[in-house]
Motif scaffolding. Structure first.
Motif, PDB file in Angstrom:
ATOM      1  N   VAL A 179     108.928   6.862  37.408  1.00  8.46           N
ATOM      2  CA  VAL A 179     108.150   6.687  38.632  1.00  8.46           C
ATOM      3  C   VAL A 179     107.398   7.972  38.974  1.00  8.46           C
ATOM      4  CG1 VAL A 179     108.293   6.243  41.116  1.00  8.46           C
ATOM      5  CG2 VAL A 179     109.690   4.905  39.535  1.00  8.46           C
ATOM      6  N   ILE A 237     104.329   8.337  36.615  1.00  5.00           N
ATOM      7  CA  ILE A 237     103.276   7.366  36.930  1.00  5.00           C
ATOM      8  C   ILE A 237     102.581   7.731  38.235  1.00  5.00           C
ATOM      9  CG2 ILE A 237     102.866   4.958  37.583  1.00  5.00           C
ATOM     10  CD1 ILE A 237     105.020   4.165  35.570  1.00  5.00           C
ATOM     11  N   ALA A 238     103.351   8.128  39.252  1.00  7.04           N
ATOM     12  CA  ALA A 238     102.753   8.497  40.534  1.00  7.04           C
ATOM     13  C   ALA A 238     101.824   9.701  40.380  1.00  7.04           C
ATOM     14  CB  ALA A 238     103.849   8.803  41.557  1.00  7.04           C
ATOM     15  N   TYR A 276      98.522   8.624  38.737  1.00  4.49           N
ATOM     16  CA  TYR A 276      97.579   7.973  39.661  1.00  4.49           C
ATOM     17  C   TYR A 276      96.914   9.000  40.580  1.00  4.49           C
ATOM     18  CZ  TYR A 276      99.006   3.192  38.498  1.00  4.49           C
ATOM     19  OH  TYR A 276      99.221   2.006  37.860  1.00  4.49           O
ATOM     20  N   ASN A 312      95.111   0.256  34.629  1.00  3.80           N
ATOM     21  CA  ASN A 312      96.549   0.512  34.609  1.00  3.80           C
ATOM     22  C   ASN A 312      97.056   0.665  33.179  1.00  3.80           C
ATOM     23  OD1 ASN A 312      97.880   0.458  37.359  1.00  3.80           O
ATOM     24  ND2 ASN A 312      96.637  -1.375  37.514  1.00  3.80           N
ATOM     25  N   THR A 356      98.233   1.472  44.696  1.00  2.09           N
ATOM     26  CA  THR A 356      99.284   2.466  44.493  1.00  2.09           C
ATOM     27  C   THR A 356     100.206   2.800  45.670  1.00  2.09           C
ATOM     28  OG1 THR A 356      97.665   4.223  44.962  1.00  2.09           O
ATOM     29  CG2 THR A 356      98.003   3.601  42.652  1.00  2.09           C
ATOM     30  N   ILE A 396     103.960   2.571  45.017  1.00  2.00           N
ATOM     31  CA  ILE A 396     104.399   3.506  43.984  1.00  2.00           C
ATOM     32  C   ILE A 396     104.545   4.902  44.571  1.00  2.00           C
ATOM     33  CG2 ILE A 396     103.784   4.569  41.771  1.00  2.00           C
ATOM     34  CD1 ILE A 396     102.315   1.972  41.076  1.00  2.00           C
ATOM     35  N   PHE A 452     107.890   7.245  44.898  1.00  2.00           N
ATOM     36  CA  PHE A 452     107.897   8.602  44.344  1.00  2.00           C
ATOM     37  C   PHE A 452     108.483   9.595  45.339  1.00  2.00           C
ATOM     38  CE2 PHE A 452     105.250  12.569  44.223  1.00  2.00           C
ATOM     39  CZ  PHE A 452     105.918  13.181  43.171  1.00  2.00           C
TER      40      PHE A 452
END
Length: 420
Positions: free
Chosen positions: A69, A72-73, A76, A235, A280, A283, A287
Motif C-alpha cells: 500500500v 502504490i500510494a 500515485y 493503473n 485514489t 488508497i 497509506f
C-alpha cells in the motif's frame, strides 16, 4: 490477539481489516476537522488508535502484509506531482527550484551532522549518515494537505517542485556519505564503490523506465478510449512501474514523477490526472492510517534527548536553508518566509535509507539510527501537515476559514443543514 486473529477465513480477515481502517480514518477526521487540522493528521492518529499499542483492532500479520500500500500510494502521489513539471515552466523557474532544493536539503543535513558531532560527540560515520537521511522530505502529507485545501499560487508550485526533487538530492547525499562512512570504518584501506554507485545506477535505470512509461501512456491513452479504460490503463502502467521499482528495492517516487512529467509534456489534456485523483482517496487514507499503525510507540521514549534534538535541529536547518536559497535566487518574500514550513514531514524514503545505514554501522549505533528516524518520522508526519496548512494560510494560498467540501456544493434550501 485481536478478534480478527481468531477468524479462520483469511479473506474475511483482510476485508474487515480494510473496512476498520477506512472507518477509523473517516471518524477521526470528524474530530480533527473541528480542530481545523488537515485530514492527514486525522488518518495518522486513527492508525495509532487502532494500532497494536492502543486498541489493537488490526492483526499484526495484516499490518506487516500491507507494505505494498505504501509503494502504490507513493507512486500515485509522484505521478500527480509530475504534471507540475512542464518544460515551459521549468525554463522559467527550473534553475531557481534546483538551487532552493540544494540549499534546504544540504543545510538540513549539515545542521544535523554538525550537532551530532560537536554537541553529542557521536562518531563521524553515524553523524554523516543521520544528516544525509535528514535531508530527505516526505512529499505525501504536504501534497495531500495542498489537495485537501485546493491551494494554489506561486508558493504551492514551488513546494511541489522542491519536494519532488528533494529525494534525488537526499539519495545522492546518502550515497556519498555511505561511501565515506565505509572508508572510515575500514581505516581508509578500501573504498566500497558499490555502496556509492549501485543506488545511483538502479535509480538511473528506473528513471529511464519511468520516462518510457510516460511515452507509452501517450501512445495507449487516446481520445478513442472510454473513461473506464483510460483509468484501467493508467493503473496498469503505474502498478507495473511500481512493481519493478519494488523488485529492485528502489523508491517509485522519482520514476513515477518522471512518467507524469513526460506524459504532461507530450499532451495538453490533464483529464487523466483528474481521473487518478478521484480514484485514489481511499488508497491515500489507507497509506496514512497504516503509517500510524506502524508507529513503535515505545521508541518515542528510547530516542531520548538525541532524538528530540534531531527533530528540532532538522526543522531549523530545513527552514534556514529554504529561506537562504529563496533569498539567493531572489524569490518572492512569500517563498522565503513560508517554504520551510512545508518541508517538515519525513518518512518513506528516509526509513528505507535508515535501513541501509543501519547495516553500515556497528550494532548499537545502527539501532540508534533506526530508532531516531522511525520515532521522529511519525512526529514529523503529525506536525508536518499542520505546519504545511499554516504556511498555505499565511501565504494566502488558502483562506483561513476555508473548509473544502467533501462533495460538490449544492444550493441549500431555507432551513436546510449541511452534513459533514
Amino acid at each position: 490477539m485481536t478478534f480478527l486473529d481468531r477468524m479462520a477465513n483469511t479473506s474475511a480477515e483482510v476485508i474487515l481489516s480494510l473496512s476498520i481502517m477506512l472507518f477509523a480514518g473517516f471518524l477521526v477526521t470528524r474530530i480533527t476537522k473541528k480542530l481545523r487540522l488537515p485530514n492527514v493528521t486525522g488518518y495518522i492518529l486513527a492508525g495509532v488508535l487502532i494500532g497494536p499499542y492502543v486498541l489493537h483492532l488490526i492483526p499484526d500479520s495484516m499490518i506487516s502484509g500491507m507494505e505494498f500500500v505504501t509503494d502504490i500510494a507513493l507512486a500515485y502521489i509522484a505521478f500527480g506531482v509530475g504534471k507540475y513539471f512542464r518544460i515551459s515552466e521549468l525554463r522559467k523557474s527550473g534553475g531557481r527550484v534546483i538551487l532552493i532544493t540544494l540549499f534546504e536539503a544540504l543545510f538540513g543535513a549539515a545542521a544535523v551532522s554538525l550537532t551530532m558531532i560537536f554537541v553529542f560527540h557521536l562518531s563521524v560515520p553515524f553523524s554523516l549518515l543521520l544528516g544525509a537521511i535528514g535531508s530527505a522530505t516526505a512529499p505525501a502529507s504536504t501534497i495531500m494537505t495542498i489537495r485537501q485545501y485546493r491551494a494554489k499560487g506561486e508558493l504551492v508550485n514551488t513546494i511541489l517542485q522542491v519536494v519532488a526533487l528533494d529525494d534525488a538530492v537526499a539519495l545522492l547525499a546518502f550515497s556519498i556519505c555511505a561511501a565515506v562512512a565505509e572508508e572510515m570504518a575500514s581505516g581508509g584501506t578500501r573504498m566500497n564503490w558499490g555502496v556509492f554507485l549501485l543506488p545511483l545506477a538502479l535509480n538511473a535505470a528506473v528513471l529511464v523506465l519511468g520516462a518510457g512509461c510516460g511515452v507509452l501512456l501517450r501512445w495507449i491513452i487516446t481520445d478513442r478510449r472510454s473513461r473506464e479504460h483510460r483509468l484501467v490503463l493508467i493503473n496498469a502502467v503505474i502498478f507495473a512501474l511500481t512493481g519493478v521499482c519494488t523488485m529492485l528495492d528502489v523508491s517509485p517516487l522519482l520514476a513515477c514523477m518522471l512518467m507524469g512529467m513526460v506524459y504532461v509534456n507530450l499532451i495538453t489534456d490533464r483529464q487523466l490526472f483528474k481521473q487518478v485523483n478521484h480514484f485514489t482517496p481511499p488508497i491515500m487514507l489507507l497509506f496514512f492510517v497504516l503509517s500510524g499503525m506502524r508507529l513503535e510507540v515505545p521508541m518515542l521514549l528510547t530516542a531520548g534527548v538525541i532524538g528530540v534534538c534531531y527533530f528540532v535541529v532538522r526543522i531549523a536547518g530545513k527552514y534556514a536553508g529554504a529561506y537562504l536559497g529563496a533569498w539567493v535566487t531572489r524569490s518572492p518574500d512569500v517563498i522565503r518566509k513560508y517554504l520551510g514550513l512545508a518541508l517538515i514531514p519525513q518518512a518513506g524514503v528516509s526509513i528505507g535509507l535508515a535501513a541501509l545505514g543501519q547495516r553500515l554501522l556497528p550494532a548499537d549505533l545502527g539501532a540508534m539510527l533506526s530508532t531516531i528516524i522511525l520515532s521522529s518520522g511519525i512526529l514529523y508526519e503529525m506536525v508536518g501537515p499542520a505546519c504545511a496548512k499554516g504556511a498555505l494560510v499565511l501565504s494566502h494560498s488558502i483562506r483561513p476559514e476555508h473548509a473544502p467540501p467533501e462533495e460538490p456544493q449544492k444550493k441549500q434550501k431555507p432551513g436546510g443543514k449541511k452534513k459533514g
